[in-house]
Design an enzyme around this catalytic site. Sequence first.
Site, PDB file in Angstrom:
ATOM      1  N   GLY A   1      43.712  35.723  48.140  1.00 19.35           N
ATOM      2  CA  GLY A   1      45.118  35.719  47.743  1.00 19.35           C
ATOM      3  C   GLY A   1      45.225  35.644  46.234  1.00 19.35           C
ATOM      4  O   GLY A   1      44.214  35.572  45.528  1.00 19.35           O
TER       5      GLY A   1
ATOM      6  N   LYS B   1      42.360  45.626  45.966  1.00 24.39           N
ATOM      7  CA  LYS B   1      43.224  45.408  44.789  1.00 24.39           C
ATOM      8  C   LYS B   1      42.403  45.393  43.499  1.00 24.39           C
ATOM      9  O   LYS B   1      42.939  45.681  42.422  1.00 24.39           O
ATOM     10  CB  LYS B   1      44.057  44.126  44.963  1.00 24.39           C
ATOM     11  CG  LYS B   1      43.292  42.803  45.021  1.00 24.39           C
ATOM     12  CD  LYS B   1      42.962  42.222  43.673  1.00 24.39           C
ATOM     13  CE  LYS B   1      42.028  41.027  43.785  1.00 24.39           C
ATOM     14  NZ  LYS B   1      41.612  40.482  42.474  1.00 24.39           N
TER      15      LYS B   1
ATOM     16  N   THR C   1      46.893  40.921  40.105  1.00 23.47           N
ATOM     17  CA  THR C   1      45.732  41.490  39.421  1.00 23.47           C
ATOM     18  C   THR C   1      46.081  42.736  38.614  1.00 23.47           C
ATOM     19  O   THR C   1      45.347  43.102  37.697  1.00 23.47           O
ATOM     20  CB  THR C   1      44.614  41.758  40.448  1.00 23.47           C
ATOM     21  OG1 THR C   1      44.566  40.673  41.365  1.00 23.47           O
ATOM     22  CG2 THR C   1      43.263  41.859  39.791  1.00 23.47           C
TER      23      THR C   1
ATOM     24  N   ASN D   1      39.337  42.530  36.206  1.00 25.98           N
ATOM     25  CA  ASN D   1      39.337  43.936  36.604  1.00 25.98           C
ATOM     26  C   ASN D   1      40.307  44.727  35.741  1.00 25.98           C
ATOM     27  O   ASN D   1      40.005  45.826  35.281  1.00 25.98           O
ATOM     28  CB  ASN D   1      39.699  44.057  38.092  1.00 25.98           C
ATOM     29  CG  ASN D   1      38.544  43.629  38.979  1.00 25.98           C
ATOM     30  OD1 ASN D   1      37.580  44.374  39.149  1.00 25.98           O
ATOM     31  ND2 ASN D   1      38.616  42.414  39.515  1.00 25.98           N
TER      32      ASN D   1
HETATM   33  O1  G3P Z   1      39.926  38.298  37.374  1.00 29.84           O
HETATM   34  P1  G3P Z   1      39.870  39.172  38.596  1.00 29.84           P
HETATM   35  O2  G3P Z   1      40.328  40.564  38.346  1.00 29.84           O
HETATM   36  O3  G3P Z   1      38.504  39.104  39.250  1.00 29.84           O
HETATM   37  O4  G3P Z   1      40.903  38.579  39.659  1.00 29.84           O
HETATM   38  C1  G3P Z   1      40.775  37.254  40.071  1.00 29.84           C
HETATM   39  C2  G3P Z   1      41.450  37.026  41.403  1.00 29.84           C
HETATM   40  O5  G3P Z   1      40.894  37.859  42.382  1.00 29.84           O
HETATM   41  C3  G3P Z   1      42.932  37.139  41.364  1.00 29.84           C
HETATM   42  O6  G3P Z   1      43.467  36.785  42.620  1.00 29.84           O
END
Ligand code: G3P
Length: 327
Positions: free
Chosen positions: A138, A193, A250, A258
């Site tokens: 989430g 995502k 995200t 990401n």
């Molecule tokens: O920093 P990220 O792109 O790996 O995103 C972190 C988490 O998955 C957000 O829910």
Amino acid sequence: MSGSSFRRIGVMGAGAWGTALANAAARAGREVVLWGRDAGAMADMAAARENRADLPGIALDPVVSPVSDLNLIADCDAVLLVVPAQACREALGHLGSRMRAGMPVISCAKGIERGTRAFMSDVIAEALPGALPAVLSGPSFASDVAAGLPTAVTLAARDGALAKDLAQALGSSTLRLYHSTDVRGAEIGGAAKNVLAIAAGIVAGRKLGASAAAALVARGFAELMRFGAAYGARPETITGLSGLGDLILTTSGPQSRNFAFGRALGAGEAGAGKLAEGAFTASVLVEMAAAKGVDVPVSAAVDAVLAGRLGIDGAIEALMARPQRAE
Ligand SMILES: O=P(O)(O)OC[C@H](O)CO
Ligand SMILES: NC(=O)c1ccc[n+]([C@@H]2O[C@H](COP(=O)([O-])OP(=O)(O)OC[C@H]3O[C@@H](n4cnc5c(N)ncnc54)[C@H](O)[C@@H]3O)[C@@H](O)[C@H]2O)c1
């Protein structure tokens, strides 16, 4: 087992998210064993009471024990698996025969295994046949959760009673867990995502404007729904926290690794070298979509750019030049 029966929680993986979840579980009243593979780093963490490398400035809760001995994880009542998706099978292999049958193992990694096309709950079931796989996913940045900012996520297990008990055991006044039996839906959202967030980052890095950013999220969500339906996700999971919720978070800005990775690509800069799971998931997700005849043009464009088959301008042109279709 009721929520309060999960007295001791093991966390495998002492990066940013493992450390944040260790503190969150402590806040929920659990004893916590935080395992990392680097004995020196874990000894430093135990002495400093802080994960200086991955979560600087956040004190470890007093009930969190940083360790490098996997036997201490095998003794726990439930395990949170918080290593990168491509490393989960290997990490579980080391736990192997030490683990008791019926142990809940909760994937907190967001990705799909390359080569095998396995989702994380399947990796757990294959690597530890006696375990009870679950998924925690989430919208949740490690730094937000560690700082005790309000966060809500999904906890899914095939057995609804187990999902409810785990959600109760890990929830606190700052981390709210919604329980679900849609394991596949919860893990698809988290994996997909990340690929879409790279695309959103590229749009920002290329300075394509707010209208393009919004179109990207909407069309990305459409492909997430198609991919989810093809692989058995429930629609309400894809529109929930682990799907739409995490997609919004995200794709919103550079606090996401990401997004930051994509933004650097779009701007023609070198990335920051932090974990960007979407870069590993893109190709396998596109393969799996093709295997079911699902159209995922945004993810396919990210994959083509990462594989060097298309330049960024070429990928944007290809997306804009797609045949007209009904929304
Ligand atoms: O920093 P990220 O792109 O790996 O995103 C972190 C988490 O998955 C957000 O829910
Ligand atoms: N950071 C977040 O905000 C966040 C939030 C939700 C989910 N996640 C997910 O959690 C997972 C881990 O992310 P993170 O932020 O903790 O990454 P990170 O890079 O901060 O930490 C990853 C940790 O895994 C360890 N590791 C790597 N390979 C290993 C192996 N083979 N065996 C044992 N340990 C190994 C590394 O040493 C490191 O300590 C990813 O799938 C990510 O998508 C992260």
